[in-house]
Design a protein around this motif. Sequence first.
Motif, mmCIF file in Angstrom:
data_model
loop_
_atom_site.group_PDB
_atom_site.id
_atom_site.type_symbol
_atom_site.label_atom_id
_atom_site.label_comp_id
_atom_site.label_asym_id
_atom_site.label_seq_id
_atom_site.Cartn_x
_atom_site.Cartn_y
_atom_site.Cartn_z
ATOM 1 N N ARG A 76 1.006 -1.191 -0.053
ATOM 2 C CA ARG A 76 -0.026 0.031 0.017
ATOM 3 C C ARG A 76 0.918 1.098 0.001
ATOM 4 N N ASP A 77 1.981 1.309 0.418
ATOM 5 C CA ASP A 77 2.966 2.602 0.729
ATOM 6 C C ASP A 77 3.307 2.779 -0.877
ATOM 7 N N TYR A 78 3.521 1.989 -1.465
ATOM 8 C CA TYR A 78 3.723 2.213 -3.050
ATOM 9 C C TYR A 78 2.284 2.700 -3.912
ATOM 10 N N LYS A 79 1.423 1.760 -3.567
ATOM 11 C CA LYS A 79 0.212 1.687 -4.368
ATOM 12 C C LYS A 79 -0.577 2.842 -4.536
ATOM 13 N N TRP A 80 -0.804 3.605 -3.321
ATOM 14 C CA TRP A 80 -1.908 4.705 -3.080
ATOM 15 C C TRP A 80 -1.090 5.924 -3.929
ATOM 16 N N VAL A 81 0.536 5.966 -3.657
ATOM 17 C CA VAL A 81 1.122 6.892 -4.602
ATOM 18 C C VAL A 81 0.781 6.782 -6.100
ATOM 19 N N LEU A 82 1.065 5.453 -6.589
ATOM 20 C CA LEU A 82 1.010 5.463 -7.855
ATOM 21 C C LEU A 82 -0.394 5.587 -8.354
ATOM 22 N N ASP A 83 -1.136 5.058 -7.702
ATOM 23 C CA ASP A 83 -2.891 5.421 -8.100
ATOM 24 C C ASP A 83 -3.084 6.653 -8.147
ATOM 25 N N LEU A 84 -2.596 7.516 -7.161
ATOM 26 C CA LEU A 84 -3.083 9.268 -7.421
ATOM 27 C C LEU A 84 -2.301 9.723 -8.694
ATOM 28 N N PHE A 85 -1.176 9.437 -8.998
ATOM 29 C CA PHE A 85 -0.523 9.763 -10.189
ATOM 30 C C PHE A 85 -1.092 9.303 -11.364
ATOM 31 N N ALA A 86 -1.537 7.973 -11.269
ATOM 32 C CA ALA A 86 -2.660 7.282 -12.412
ATOM 33 C C ALA A 86 -3.844 8.174 -12.888
ATOM 34 N N ALA A 87 -4.351 8.609 -11.644
ATOM 35 C CA ALA A 87 -5.676 9.343 -11.607
ATOM 36 C C ALA A 87 -5.166 10.582 -12.307
ATOM 37 N N ALA A 88 -4.180 11.387 -11.849
ATOM 38 C CA ALA A 88 -3.876 12.600 -12.503
ATOM 39 C C ALA A 88 -3.560 12.571 -13.915
ATOM 40 N N HIS A 89 -2.950 11.640 -14.254
ATOM 41 C CA HIS A 89 -2.569 11.264 -15.587
ATOM 42 C C HIS A 89 -3.673 11.344 -16.391
ATOM 43 N N ARG A 90 -4.774 10.314 -16.109
ATOM 44 C CA ARG A 90 -6.010 10.417 -16.903
ATOM 45 C C ARG A 90 -6.667 11.401 -16.892
ATOM 46 N N SER A 91 -6.399 12.298 -16.087
ATOM 47 C CA SER A 91 -7.080 13.691 -16.039
ATOM 48 C C SER A 91 -6.274 14.804 -16.631
ATOM 49 N N ALA A 92 -5.346 14.424 -17.089
ATOM 50 C CA ALA A 92 -4.167 15.423 -17.666
ATOM 51 C C ALA A 92 -3.848 16.662 -16.734
ATOM 52 N N ALA A 93 -3.572 16.083 -15.482
ATOM 53 C CA ALA A 93 -3.409 17.154 -14.327
ATOM 54 C C ALA A 93 -1.906 17.084 -13.839
ATOM 55 N N LEU A 94 -0.991 16.473 -14.381
ATOM 56 C CA LEU A 94 0.332 16.095 -14.198
ATOM 57 C C LEU A 94 1.198 17.233 -15.169
#
Length: 427
Positions: A76-94
């Motif tokens: 979980r210490d990796y996954k939640w950070v990765l998931d947040l960046f994945a969501a931002a990537h899908r939203s073109a928010a990075l």
Amino acid sequence: MKPKHILSIALCCACLLPMQAQTTREEMKANPAQTGGVYLAYPTDIPAQTPAPKGYKPFYISHYGRHGSRYLIGDRDYKWVLDLFAAAHRSAALTPLGEDVYGRLQQVWAEAEGHGGDLSPLGVRQHRGIAERMFRSFPEVFKGTPVISARSTVVLRCAMSMAAFGDRLKELNPGLRISYEASQKYMDYLNYHSEESNRFTSLTDGPCAEEYRKFKEERTRPDRLVASLFSDADFIRKQVNPGELMWGLYWIASDMQNMETPLSFYDLFEPDELFALWETFNYHFYIGNANHADGHNLVIDNAKPLLKNILDSADEAIANGGTAATLRFGHDGNVIPLVALMQIENFGVFTADADSLYTLWTDFKVVPMAGNLQLIFFRNTKKGQEDDILVKILHNEREVHIPVATDRFPYYRWADVEAFYRQVLGE
């Protein structure tokens, strides 16, 4: 020498001990890996040993080692950070930097998935290396077919560290008789924590909790970092907890030195930001495992069963012979109170001043990954002098001082050392 005399000498000598636990901002900035604190990979710049006095030969080793390098405690210490960046990537928010970090996190996850809390390949190599250096430095201890006791806590990474250590010794001398145990039976000394100390160290409702919360809040400044990674203010407002993200990236950055994937995240942080996060982590570990002045020795007293086992095992090995080494494997939270209780260098320093703590006590100097303590015993080989036994103490394979009088450092008379530590135990 009587115990009370040893104590008075010890108190007089204490002020002369080197301040090995000190650190500076400049030192930390020069080596960002150190800002990982207890995530620092085991240092490899091992100094040469001081030869034993003439006529003395090593015959027994007592050891306690932290498990080697590991992955972050949970997936979980990796996954939640990765998931947040994945969501931002899908939203073109990075931002472009954020997209780059997202790609790095995907590479990290490819190695880390399913390994939360596990010993890493580097951790295996560390313990094999420590075992080999022990064997090469004190070959007399491992000659023939002596017995070696190896015990670990019930945590898998500790048992795997024990196996790596023992495997290397067996490769160097197949005749060694090593018994391996990872059992609840030995947890009362391998990993003891009293209920009273647990109440004191709680950062939820313990006496230091509110002060620590403010200390952490003052040093967690995530706005610059978040702005460098995310381009959409609405996404930040709705989905990003800036402080949690900063700490999540700090943990991943700190642990990369313990993984095989050759990536770094230190470029995301300013040097002062890294220092502030480490300073907070350092204080966290000091409250939880060392000699905070408000704890009145509650925490370091957790190491008394372990120190007693060290003394009793040594007495048995000296009296009966045949035992080459007693090997023990556990955690950072066991090494820290042990070196404090044993008054090794100034690692037992007590203070309640959080702001100046880093100038007095440094977590990664006490217990990096695979941090260890070794007591090496030497016997006088002259006929009729077999009871003349010396001991030297190695902390992370470095010769260290204890507050017992000696005229031939790093060697101490075992009778004096044992008397001092029996007094520490109240025996």
